[in-house]
Design an enzyme around this catalytic site. Structure first.
Site, short mmCIF file in Angstrom:
data_model
loop_
_atom_site.label_atom_id
_atom_site.label_comp_id
_atom_site.label_asym_id
_atom_site.label_seq_id
_atom_site.Cartn_x
_atom_site.Cartn_y
_atom_site.Cartn_z
N SER A 14 0.81 -1.22 0.00
CA SER A 14 0.00 0.00 0.00
C SER A 14 0.84 1.27 0.00
CB SER A 14 -0.95 -0.03 1.18
OG SER A 14 -1.69 -1.21 1.09
N ARG A 73 7.53 6.22 -4.47
CA ARG A 73 8.09 6.81 -3.25
C ARG A 73 7.40 6.17 -2.06
NH1 ARG A 73 5.52 10.84 -5.95
NH2 ARG A 73 3.33 11.11 -5.37
N ASP A 90 -4.03 -1.52 -1.18
CA ASP A 90 -5.09 -1.85 -0.21
C ASP A 90 -6.47 -1.34 -0.64
OD1 ASP A 90 -4.28 0.76 0.23
OD2 ASP A 90 -4.04 0.56 2.40
C1 GLC Z 1 -0.91 5.94 1.35
C2 GLC Z 1 -0.35 5.09 0.22
C3 GLC Z 1 -1.45 4.42 -0.56
C4 GLC Z 1 -2.39 3.67 0.37
C5 GLC Z 1 -2.90 4.61 1.45
C6 GLC Z 1 -3.82 3.91 2.45
O1 GLC Z 1 -1.60 7.01 0.82
O2 GLC Z 1 0.43 5.91 -0.64
O3 GLC Z 1 -0.90 3.52 -1.51
O4 GLC Z 1 -3.44 3.12 -0.35
O5 GLC Z 1 -1.81 5.16 2.15
O6 GLC Z 1 -3.19 2.88 3.13
#
Ligand code: GLC
Length: 497
Positions: free
Chosen positions: A161, A176, A215
């Site tokens: 995520s 990143r 996620d």
């Molecule tokens: C951050 C991450 C993203 C993820 C979100 C929730 O924004 O960059 O990929 O889905 O957190 O966990």
């Protein structure tokens, strides 16, 4: 002037200053409108070919997930799912029964602090840790499958995520880190390959990482698997899942976009998908990065300080930094420190250095503390007193606590109001509310803030009604808590791989 007079004056000055702070955090109808339409424009730009909508620029990444269909609950099979998204790593096996139900076994481990905090940590150290935990889980629960796996590979869906530039369902390079991770050597590498290599080195080459997912995508798929297009038994109206989102440590969302609109996919790829009869693909928006250019987002001094002084990715994920659980407490901490500097709060401490150490420590104030203060109706705000004492070792007067509660409520309300923006924008852009006569939509959500923060969902609804959706639109939106995205959702991704 008596001692009491001095105190009364100070209380008054504090209340006046808090009025100003609350005003700075207020989002009105016209701001909601401006934000919503800018969000729609940003989505369009993010779908453009590289260059204009390139993921490493400041634009909203809008990442094609290569998932092109929604499950309907009849899917079956046994899959592995791994999940890295915060301070925990979870590995599980999921058996889908094909009747919207499933069984699951899992092992959850917290990522060792040295991997998160120490300088110079390498990808190898992180991913070999993940592979070792995977081995522990499989030996404990599925030793039999490991042996069988020599002939039939064990398919694993990997929920990762963080923003990745996804190249296909089973490959993606890290753009990143967000949410406190900072292993520089992973940026630009394919996280599926990194994980697979360490699994192979652990002697687990029968486990194949076949799908990489976010996620939000997992949450969306798991919500679809659980509910399908549900028909209300009373009215016969159909409500269709249209968005998957997370409001927790971070915030993000995904939705189904027409393949024709995803211009950043090459013509070749789009043609191939069309030939296969595919019409839509799930887009992981990475809306945490909405308006990194700060064209329309509200900006307070506290937002600037948190981004520039205290966050590991300054200039990025600025929307998330105004909304998510990781930042709500930090915003409050920054406001409190500022009001102390102005000699309006905690005046028993003469200098900044004298303030309790925890109040001076970035990210020490957890959003859970705010959730208690938000609804404290005890005499003299006793609950708040206890919370601040326990979490920050910070003694307070009843008047200070009353004002702190006002600040907390302003911060959470801004967070919930901003959270409504992407939902309204996606519903407008996709025309989801007008697909069927009287059609309704479901938003599958996961994350500690949307699930547990008191009043968050109802404030979000207030904002949806004020947004360009209006009260009629808002009434057709069902906010549902969708669990197990990173288990069931990742298994569903592995299934389509
Ligand atoms: C951050 C991450 C993203 C993820 C979100 C929730 O924004 O960059 O990929 O889905 O957190 O966990």
């Amino acid at each position: 002037m008596t001692f009491e007079d001095v105190h009364a004056r100070r209380d008054q000055a504090l209340s006046k200053r808090v009025d100003e702070v609350c005003k700075e955090f207020t989002i009105d109808k016209s701001k909601l409108e401006e934000l919503t339409y800018h969000f729609i424009d940003s989505m369009k730009i993010g779908l453009e070919p590289q260059g204009k909508g390139h993921a490493t620029s400041k634009n909203m990444p809008m990442i094609p997930s290569f998932v092109t269909a929604k499950p309907n609950g009849t899917e079956t099979g046994l899959f592995l799912a791994a999940d890295l998204g915060g301070t925990n790593f979870r590995i599980c096996s999921v058996e889908l029964h094909g009747d919207h139900s499933f069984t699951m076994q899992q092992l959850k481990s917290s990522i060792p602090e040295e991997l998160l905090e120490e300088e110079g940590v390498t990808s190898h150290e992180l991913f070999s840790y993940l592979a070792r935990r995977t081995a522990v889980f499989l030996k404990k629960h599925h030793d039999d499958l490991l042996k069988d796996g020599e002939s039939t590979p064990l398919k694993l869906g990997f929920t990762f995520s963080f923003p990745v530039e996804q190249k296909g369902l089973d490959s993606g390079t890290l753009i990143r880190w967000t949410k406190g991770f900072n292993i520089q050597d992973t940026v630009g590498k394919d996280v599926v390959q990194l994980y697979q290599k360490e699994l192979d080195d652990q002697g687990l080459s029968s486990v194949k990482v076949v799908a990489l997912t976010n996620d939000t995508v997992g949450t969306f798929l798991s919500h679809c698997y659980n509910s399908g297009d549900s028909v209300s038994s009373l009215s016969g109206e159909i409500s269709e899942p249209v968005i998957g989102c997370i409001f927790g440590t971070g915030t993000n969302g995904c939705y189904l976009e027409k393949i024709d609109n995803i211009k950043k996919l090459s013509e070749e790829v789009r043609d191939k998908l069309r030939e296969e009869g595919k019409t839509h693909m799930i887009i992981n928006t990475e809306w945490g990065s909405f308006d990194n250019e700060l064209k329309v987002l509200p900006v307070t001094k506290y937002d600037i300080d948190i981004d520039q002084k205290y966050s590991p990715n300054p200039g990025y994920h600025l929307f998330e930094k105004r909304i998510s659980g990781m930042f709500m407490g930090e915003i409050l901490r920054n406001v409190l420190v500022q009001l102390h500097k102005e000699r309006l709060l905690f005046c028993q401490y003469k200098t900044y250095e004298q303030l309790p150490h925890r109040l001076r420590t970035p990210f020490e104030l957890n959003s859970e503390v705010l959730s208690h203060i938000e609804i404290d109706d005890s005499t003299d705000f006793r609950e708040t007193e206890l919370c601040l004492n326990q979490s920050l070792r910070l003694p307070t007067t009843p008047h200070e606590r009353q004002e702190i509660q006002r600040i907390v409520r302003a911060i959470s309300r801004r967070s919930a109001f901003l959270s409504a923006v992407p939902i309204a924008a996606i519903l407008i852009k996709t025309g989801a509310l007008h697909k069927r006569f009287h059609g309704e939509v479901e938003i599958g959500c996961d994350g500690s803030v949307v699930e547990y923060y008191p009043g968050f969902r109802s404030m979000l609804r207030d904002a949806l009604a004020l947004s360009p959706l209006g009260p009629e639109g808002e009434r057709k939106v069902h906010i549902k808590i969708a669990k197990d995205g990173s288990g069931v959702g990742a298994a569903l991704c592995a299934l389509v791989a």
